[in-house]
Scaffold this motif. Structure first.
Motif, PDB file in Angstrom:
ATOM      1  N   UNK A 189      -9.449   0.310   4.902  1.00 53.42           N
ATOM      2  CA  UNK A 189      -9.255   1.401   5.850  1.00 53.42           C
ATOM      3  C   UNK A 189      -7.775   1.557   6.123  1.00 53.42           C
ATOM      4  N   UNK A 190      -7.290   2.807   6.217  1.00 54.07           N
ATOM      5  CA  UNK A 190      -5.869   3.058   6.430  1.00 54.07           C
ATOM      6  C   UNK A 190      -5.660   3.920   7.666  1.00 54.07           C
ATOM      7  N   UNK A 191      -4.642   3.594   8.415  1.00 51.91           N
ATOM      8  CA  UNK A 191      -4.160   4.484   9.465  1.00 51.91           C
ATOM      9  C   UNK A 191      -2.643   4.464   9.425  1.00 51.91           C
ATOM     10  N   UNK A 193      -1.854  -1.596   0.171  1.00 50.08           N
ATOM     11  CA  UNK A 193      -0.418  -1.332   0.227  1.00 50.08           C
ATOM     12  C   UNK A 193       0.163  -1.209  -1.176  1.00 50.08           C
ATOM     13  N   UNK A 194      -0.197  -2.145  -2.059  1.00 52.08           N
ATOM     14  CA  UNK A 194       0.368  -2.126  -3.407  1.00 52.08           C
ATOM     15  C   UNK A 194      -0.102  -0.913  -4.198  1.00 52.08           C
ATOM     16  N   UNK A 211       4.765   4.171   9.444  1.00 51.20           N
ATOM     17  CA  UNK A 211       4.184   2.872   9.093  1.00 51.20           C
ATOM     18  C   UNK A 211       2.732   3.081   8.700  1.00 51.20           C
ATOM     19  N   UNK A 212       2.381   2.583   7.515  1.00 49.50           N
ATOM     20  CA  UNK A 212       1.037   2.723   6.977  1.00 49.50           C
ATOM     21  C   UNK A 212       0.348   1.365   7.064  1.00 49.50           C
ATOM     22  N   UNK A 213      -0.751   1.322   7.786  1.00 48.30           N
ATOM     23  CA  UNK A 213      -1.449   0.063   8.070  1.00 48.30           C
ATOM     24  C   UNK A 213      -2.813   0.067   7.382  1.00 48.30           C
ATOM     25  N   UNK A 214      -3.047  -0.972   6.614  1.00 45.17           N
ATOM     26  CA  UNK A 214      -4.301  -1.120   5.873  1.00 45.17           C
ATOM     27  C   UNK A 214      -5.103  -2.279   6.443  1.00 45.17           C
ATOM     28  N   UNK A 215      -6.416  -2.062   6.574  1.00 46.37           N
ATOM     29  CA  UNK A 215      -7.326  -3.056   7.129  1.00 46.37           C
ATOM     30  C   UNK A 215      -8.410  -3.374   6.109  1.00 46.37           C
ATOM     31  N   UNK A 216      -8.565  -4.660   5.777  1.00 47.26           N
ATOM     32  CA  UNK A 216      -9.570  -5.077   4.808  1.00 47.26           C
ATOM     33  C   UNK A 216     -10.494  -6.133   5.388  1.00 47.26           C
TER      34      UNK A 216
END
Length: 476
Positions: free
Chosen positions: A306-308, A233-234, A209-214
């Motif tokens: 930011x991605x984790x 994500x896109x 699972x790839x989680x993006x924070x903006x």
């Protein structure tokens, strides 16, 4: 005694042994038939529970109680998984194991009728037939245990209750914890639309699972002050889709966006995408997954987010074992398939109206498919087991021929008598195959030699998912 007399005596003893085994198998088949209704009640209860991976509390408890009542000793909560267990009977060698799954799939609620009909209050369904899988394995284990007790046979029989096969990799944690280290052979099965015991491959699979924070902001009044996690994500998905041209053609990459924002007029501050990366070889699957991680990093850089990421599971491809597969195939032919009743045939024809054209004949339920090595298709955590222990499986027709797994049609068939009949075919075949393994130690030695040759002398098992703990909340 001259040479001719020795030959004659050997032939007589061999024939006697074959006849004795044949008689024992017939008694096992009769025993399973005599208890068919009680086993079906267990399977139907689990079908009704339809519990997702690592949440199978009632399903696991029911199988445990069934085994404990039959005289098995239990170890519960193994490998730091509350719903995982090991049931054991006997002692010493050989150690023969059966696998039992029992998790359902999300979003596939369906009644046991041949038209699409969700069950009110139920979101999940047994679209891969694991309610049948777990119950048939338990039935086979109890039947083998009864034979061991009556014949005072040596050896250890185990049933491994393995949760969360669907994306949770329950067996991987059990393998990683060394729970299969002393096992000599493993038997398993899977529901399907035909009867087969051919050695088969599978695809190795690594997921994450790839989680993006903006930054959230008003999408109309102040979009310049926001940074869209959904853009991250896109952008990642776009780059991975470009990557498809530059990976081995056997690769499978698929994803779903599990979280994309809350409202169109709010710049999403969080978004998540869930990826599966598959390939026939475990090393390649891992390497391609690493490239996907790099794409995610680039997407975060390009969108100011930011991605984790979290590795959810990693599975080896199946390592076919022809030695064991031949044992299972012979016993599947002994057991044979089954025919539809008039009511089941009417049900099947109605189901097939929803499946399209070019479907196999309904007689598939009464046939055993030829013994040929089958190509890779889906993925399974049985793969990890097969690399450390000789392993063989089979499928039986628990669904209307032509039915794909992970479909509402599979849930429907698995909840009525078609599913029950296929389940009993599997239980009988596994019990008879287990008998052969207990009585023929040379087969086990040959199977282990084959495993070592295929895995390689320098093979050391290392889980693709690393040292992470079981993701007990991955379905939340």
């Amino acid at each position: 005694m001259n040479k001719l007399h020795c030959i004659v005596l050997t032939l007589v003893l061999t024939c006697f042994g074959v006849l004795s085994a044949q008689n024992t198998k017939e008694k096992m088949i009769q025993e399973i038939d005599a208890n068919a209704s009680s086993y079906w009640n267990v399977a139907k209860d689990i079908w009704t529970f339809a519990e997702l991976g690592y949440q199978e509390e009632r399903s696991s408890a029911l199988l445990q109680k069934t085994l404990k009542d039959a005289g098995f000793d239990l170890k519960v909560g193994v490998a730091d998984i509350p719903t995982a267990f090991i049931a054991e009977y006997g002692s010493g060698e050989p150690v023969i194991a059966l696998l039992a799954e029992f998790d359902a799939l999300p979003g596939l609620s369906q009644d046991s009728i041949p038209v699409r009909a969700k069950i009110m209050g139920k979101a999940s369904g047994h679209a891969c037939g694991h309610h049948l899988f777990g119950t048939a394995s338990v039935a086979a284990a109890i039947t083998l245990k009864n034979w061991m007790a009556s014949s005072q046979s040596q050896g250890t029989l185990r049933l491994y209750g393995t949760p969360a096969e669907e994306g949770g990799a329950g067996k991987v944690y059990m393998v990683r914890d060394g729970l299969f280290d002393d096992v000599d052979a493993v038997l398993h099965w899977h529901p399907g639309d035909r009867n087969s015991a051919s050695p088969s491959n599978s695809l190795a699979n690594k997921s994450g699972k790839f989680r993006f924070y903006g930054k959230s902001a008003h999408a109309a009044a102040a979009p310049h002050r926001g940074r869209s996690a959904l853009d991250g994500v896109e952008a990642m998905n776009y780059m991975v889709n470009l990557m498809r041209e530059h990976v081995p053609q056997e690769t499978r990459m698929h994803y779903v966006i599990t979280k994309g924002g809350d409202a169109p007029n709010i710049v999403p501050e969080f978004a998540e995408v869930y990826y599966y990366i598959r390939h026939p070889q475990a090393a390649q699957s891992g390497a391609i997954f690493d490239r996907v991680v790099e794409a995610a990093k680039g997407a975060a850089m390009g969108t100011g987010t930011r991605m984790e990421f979290e590795v959810i599971h990693g599975l080896y491809n199946l390592l076919p074992n022809k030695t064991l597969a031949k044992v299972v195939y012979e016993n599947l032919n002994l057991v044979g398939g089954y025919t539809f009743s008039a009511e089941e045939e009417a049900f099947a024809h109605k189901i097939r109206e929803s499946l399209g054209d070019n479907l196999p004949d309904l007689t598939f339920t009464n046939e055993v498919q030829p013994f040929v090595e089958r190509p890779a298709g889906g993925s399974t955590d049985v793969g990890d087991v097969s690399w450390v222990v000789p392993t063989a499986g089979m499928s039986s027709a628990t669904w209307v021929p032509g039915t794909p797994a992970h479909s509402w049609q599979a849930v429907a068939s698995g909840g009525m008598s078609i599913g029950m009949k296929g389940m009993l075919v599997a239980a009988k075949t596994l019990a008879a195959s287990g008998l052969d393994l207990f009585q023929n130690p040379q087969v086990i030695k040959t199977a282990e030699k084959e495993r070592r040759e295929k895995a390689g002398d320098d093979f050391i098992y290392k889980a693709l998912l690393g040292d992470r703990k079981p993701p007990l909340d991955y379905r939340n």
